[in-house]
Scaffold this motif. Structure first.
Motif, PDB file in Angstrom:
ATOM      1  N   PRO A  39       0.669  -1.209   0.006  1.00 33.15           N
ATOM      2  CA  PRO A  39       0.131   0.130  -0.080  1.00 33.15           C
ATOM      3  C   PRO A  39       0.774   1.324   0.110  1.00 33.15           C
ATOM      4  CG  PRO A  39      -0.916  -1.605   1.591  1.00 33.15           C
ATOM      5  CD  PRO A  39       0.539  -2.189   1.129  1.00 33.15           C
ATOM      6  N   ASP A  40       2.053   1.352   0.625  1.00 32.09           N
ATOM      7  CA  ASP A  40       2.812   2.366   0.563  1.00 32.09           C
ATOM      8  C   ASP A  40       3.461   2.536  -0.747  1.00 32.09           C
ATOM      9  OD1 ASP A  40       2.447   2.593   3.344  1.00 32.09           O
ATOM     10  OD2 ASP A  40       4.442   2.199   3.997  1.00 32.09           O
ATOM     11  N   LEU A  41       3.713   1.662  -1.338  1.00 32.05           N
ATOM     12  CA  LEU A  41       4.330   1.741  -3.084  1.00 32.05           C
ATOM     13  C   LEU A  41       3.211   2.091  -3.769  1.00 32.05           C
ATOM     14  CD1 LEU A  41       6.409   1.479  -4.805  1.00 32.05           C
ATOM     15  CD2 LEU A  41       5.779  -1.013  -5.043  1.00 32.05           C
ATOM     16  N   ALA A  42       2.007   1.682  -3.451  1.00 38.34           N
ATOM     17  CA  ALA A  42       0.752   2.120  -4.346  1.00 38.34           C
ATOM     18  C   ALA A  42       0.675   3.545  -4.157  1.00 38.34           C
ATOM     19  CB  ALA A  42      -0.379   1.299  -4.041  1.00 38.34           C
ATOM     20  N   GLU A  43       0.814   4.282  -3.044  1.00 40.30           N
ATOM     21  CA  GLU A  43       0.648   5.700  -2.711  1.00 40.30           C
ATOM     22  C   GLU A  43       1.594   6.419  -3.387  1.00 40.30           C
ATOM     23  OE1 GLU A  43      -2.002   7.214  -1.555  1.00 40.30           O
ATOM     24  OE2 GLU A  43      -2.788   5.213  -0.963  1.00 40.30           O
ATOM     25  N   LEU A  44       2.834   6.013  -3.330  1.00 43.98           N
ATOM     26  CA  LEU A  44       3.756   6.611  -4.148  1.00 43.98           C
ATOM     27  C   LEU A  44       3.650   6.768  -5.617  1.00 43.98           C
ATOM     28  CD1 LEU A  44       7.026   5.344  -2.206  1.00 43.98           C
ATOM     29  CD2 LEU A  44       5.898   7.695  -1.972  1.00 43.98           C
ATOM     30  N   ILE A  45       3.332   5.577  -6.204  1.00 40.68           N
ATOM     31  CA  ILE A  45       2.837   5.590  -7.621  1.00 40.68           C
ATOM     32  C   ILE A  45       1.620   6.435  -7.807  1.00 40.68           C
ATOM     33  CG2 ILE A  45       1.665   3.952  -9.308  1.00 40.68           C
ATOM     34  CD1 ILE A  45       3.437   1.779  -8.050  1.00 40.68           C
ATOM     35  N   LYS A  46       0.695   6.782  -6.964  1.00 38.62           N
ATOM     36  CA  LYS A  46      -0.432   7.545  -7.250  1.00 38.62           C
ATOM     37  C   LYS A  46      -0.021   8.788  -7.228  1.00 38.62           C
ATOM     38  CE  LYS A  46      -3.666   4.117  -5.249  1.00 38.62           C
ATOM     39  NZ  LYS A  46      -4.430   3.994  -3.939  1.00 38.62           N
ATOM     40  N   HIS A  62      -4.070  11.549  -2.481  1.00 41.08           N
ATOM     41  CA  HIS A  62      -3.127  10.639  -2.167  1.00 41.08           C
ATOM     42  C   HIS A  62      -1.880  10.791  -1.451  1.00 41.08           C
ATOM     43  CE1 HIS A  62      -5.394   7.504  -4.407  1.00 41.08           C
ATOM     44  NE2 HIS A  62      -5.541   8.332  -5.362  1.00 41.08           N
ATOM     45  N   THR A  63      -1.662  12.256  -1.189  1.00 39.60           N
ATOM     46  CA  THR A  63      -0.732  12.724  -0.290  1.00 39.60           C
ATOM     47  C   THR A  63      -1.210  12.540   1.140  1.00 39.60           C
ATOM     48  OG1 THR A  63       0.186  14.156  -2.103  1.00 39.60           O
ATOM     49  CG2 THR A  63       0.790  14.757   0.312  1.00 39.60           C
ATOM     50  N   ALA A  64      -2.439  12.984   1.274  1.00 39.55           N
ATOM     51  CA  ALA A  64      -3.174  12.938   2.453  1.00 39.55           C
ATOM     52  C   ALA A  64      -3.094  11.614   3.234  1.00 39.55           C
ATOM     53  CB  ALA A  64      -4.701  13.425   2.550  1.00 39.55           C
ATOM     54  N   ASP A  65      -3.743  10.523   2.080  1.00 43.62           N
ATOM     55  CA  ASP A  65      -3.518   9.069   2.520  1.00 43.62           C
ATOM     56  C   ASP A  65      -2.044   8.704   2.686  1.00 43.62           C
ATOM     57  OD1 ASP A  65      -6.376   9.032   1.892  1.00 43.62           O
ATOM     58  OD2 ASP A  65      -6.022   8.039   0.111  1.00 43.62           O
ATOM     59  N   ALA A  66      -1.277   8.984   2.118  1.00 45.53           N
ATOM     60  CA  ALA A  66       0.130   8.544   2.490  1.00 45.53           C
ATOM     61  C   ALA A  66       0.733   9.075   3.665  1.00 45.53           C
ATOM     62  CB  ALA A  66       1.005   9.236   1.335  1.00 45.53           C
ATOM     63  N   ARG A  67       0.267  10.342   4.186  1.00 48.27           N
ATOM     64  CA  ARG A  67       0.911  10.801   5.448  1.00 48.27           C
ATOM     65  C   ARG A  67       0.035   9.966   6.632  1.00 48.27           C
ATOM     66  NH1 ARG A  67       0.646  16.321   2.721  1.00 48.27           N
ATOM     67  NH2 ARG A  67       2.902  16.604   2.534  1.00 48.27           N
ATOM     68  N   PRO A  72       7.060   8.393   5.148  1.00 44.75           N
ATOM     69  CA  PRO A  72       7.808   9.600   5.561  1.00 44.75           C
ATOM     70  C   PRO A  72       7.829  10.865   4.880  1.00 44.75           C
ATOM     71  CG  PRO A  72       9.331   7.437   5.610  1.00 44.75           C
ATOM     72  CD  PRO A  72       7.880   7.150   5.104  1.00 44.75           C
ATOM     73  N   GLU A  73       7.603  12.032   5.566  1.00 42.95           N
ATOM     74  CA  GLU A  73       7.375  13.302   4.722  1.00 42.95           C
ATOM     75  C   GLU A  73       8.752  13.272   3.899  1.00 42.95           C
ATOM     76  OE1 GLU A  73       5.122  16.412   3.852  1.00 42.95           O
ATOM     77  OE2 GLU A  73       4.765  14.954   5.599  1.00 42.95           O
ATOM     78  N   GLN A  74       9.807  13.019   4.079  1.00 42.76           N
ATOM     79  CA  GLN A  74      10.920  13.271   3.058  1.00 42.76           C
ATOM     80  C   GLN A  74      10.734  12.538   1.899  1.00 42.76           C
ATOM     81  OE1 GLN A  74      14.682  11.189   3.997  1.00 42.76           O
ATOM     82  NE2 GLN A  74      15.684  12.923   3.273  1.00 42.76           N
ATOM     83  N   LYS A  75      10.193  11.426   1.888  1.00 44.56           N
ATOM     84  CA  LYS A  75       9.801  10.521   0.475  1.00 44.56           C
ATOM     85  C   LYS A  75       8.603  11.382  -0.256  1.00 44.56           C
ATOM     86  CE  LYS A  75      10.866   5.804   1.470  1.00 44.56           C
ATOM     87  NZ  LYS A  75      10.743   4.476   1.400  1.00 44.56           N
ATOM     88  N   LEU A  76       7.744  12.047   0.463  1.00 44.83           N
ATOM     89  CA  LEU A  76       6.549  12.824  -0.107  1.00 44.83           C
ATOM     90  C   LEU A  76       7.387  14.146  -0.817  1.00 44.83           C
ATOM     91  CD1 LEU A  76       3.773  12.306   2.330  1.00 44.83           C
ATOM     92  CD2 LEU A  76       4.156  10.816   0.572  1.00 44.83           C
ATOM     93  N   THR A  77       8.035  14.708   0.036  1.00 41.18           N
ATOM     94  CA  THR A  77       8.603  16.006  -0.505  1.00 41.18           C
ATOM     95  C   THR A  77       9.624  15.949  -1.859  1.00 41.18           C
ATOM     96  OG1 THR A  77       8.506  16.770   1.759  1.00 41.18           O
ATOM     97  CG2 THR A  77      10.114  18.120   0.320  1.00 41.18           C
ATOM     98  N   LEU A  78      10.407  14.829  -1.524  1.00 46.88           N
ATOM     99  CA  LEU A  78      11.487  14.692  -2.547  1.00 46.88           C
ATOM    100  C   LEU A  78      10.991  13.770  -3.876  1.00 46.88           C
ATOM    101  CD1 LEU A  78      14.377  13.733  -0.450  1.00 46.88           C
ATOM    102  CD2 LEU A  78      13.753  16.111  -1.455  1.00 46.88           C
ATOM    103  N   LEU A  79       9.580  13.543  -3.786  1.00 48.25           N
ATOM    104  CA  LEU A  79       9.177  12.673  -5.145  1.00 48.25           C
ATOM    105  C   LEU A  79       9.304  12.970  -6.047  1.00 48.25           C
ATOM    106  CD1 LEU A  79       7.885   9.783  -5.319  1.00 48.25           C
ATOM    107  CD2 LEU A  79       5.461  10.866  -5.084  1.00 48.25           C
ATOM    108  N   PRO A  80       8.956  14.440  -6.624  1.00 51.40           N
ATOM    109  CA  PRO A  80       9.481  14.917  -7.948  1.00 51.40           C
ATOM    110  C   PRO A  80      10.643  14.750  -8.499  1.00 51.40           C
ATOM    111  CG  PRO A  80       8.117  16.491  -6.673  1.00 51.40           C
ATOM    112  CD  PRO A  80       8.344  15.432  -5.683  1.00 51.40           C
TER     113      PRO A  80
END
Length: 155
Positions: A39-46, A62-67, A72-80
């Motif tokens: 599920p974590d990988l799925a959120e990163l893909i989405k 999906h960012t809200a769901d991931a949180r 980790p916030e670092q993974k969300l911030t650096l995703l681009p």
């Protein structure tokens, strides 16, 4: 050519209300794509596909769901810039993100043998199928969201 004010005022449909069978089919596809994928990988893909497609509604969701999942916030911030974030993403996450990007942007090129082989090397065939299914499903949702201009809820 119409000005932006006129374009902005065009009423968009609610797909769920107008074509519930299509919406239901999307929900079935979404459920099938989510089977047997982390599920974590799925959120990163989405999130990554939604960033590329400029779908604010899906990106917000999906960012809200991931949180909520504790990604980790670092993974969300650096995703681009995931390719530049050495050591932040696992080998599987990197392979899935590379594949997602190529599936999402077919105008650049087809899905390359290099990216496909990278994903095939770190996922079982079943897992690879689910990664592909997740990427194509979120791309479909993004196209619905962008086309119908789904609005981000204010919090």
């Amino acid at each position: 050519m119409e000005d932006m004010t006129t374009i902005e005022k065009v009423r968009r449909i609610n797909l769920n209300e107008v074509s519930p069978e299509v919406y239901e089919a999307m929900l079935v596809l979404n459920s099938a794509a989510a089977k047997d994928i982390d599920p974590d990988l799925a959120e990163l893909i989405k999130i990554r596909a939604s960033q590329m497609n400029h779908c604010a509604f899906c990106l917000d969701m999906h960012t809200a769901d991931a949180r909520k999942r504790g990604i980790p916030e670092q993974k969300l911030t650096l995703l681009p810039a995931w390719e530049e974030a050495e050591g932040v993403y696992t080998e599987q996450e990197q392979a899935a993100l590379a594949l997602t990007e190529e599936i999402t942007d077919l105008t650049r090129r087809n899905v390359s043998d290099e990216v496909y082989a990278r994903a095939a090397a770190v996922f079982s065939e079943r897992e690879l199928a689910q990664v592909i299914a997740m990427a194509l499903t979120i791309n479909a949702w993004n196209r619905i969201g962008v086309t119908t201009r789904l609005r981000v809820p204010k919090r």
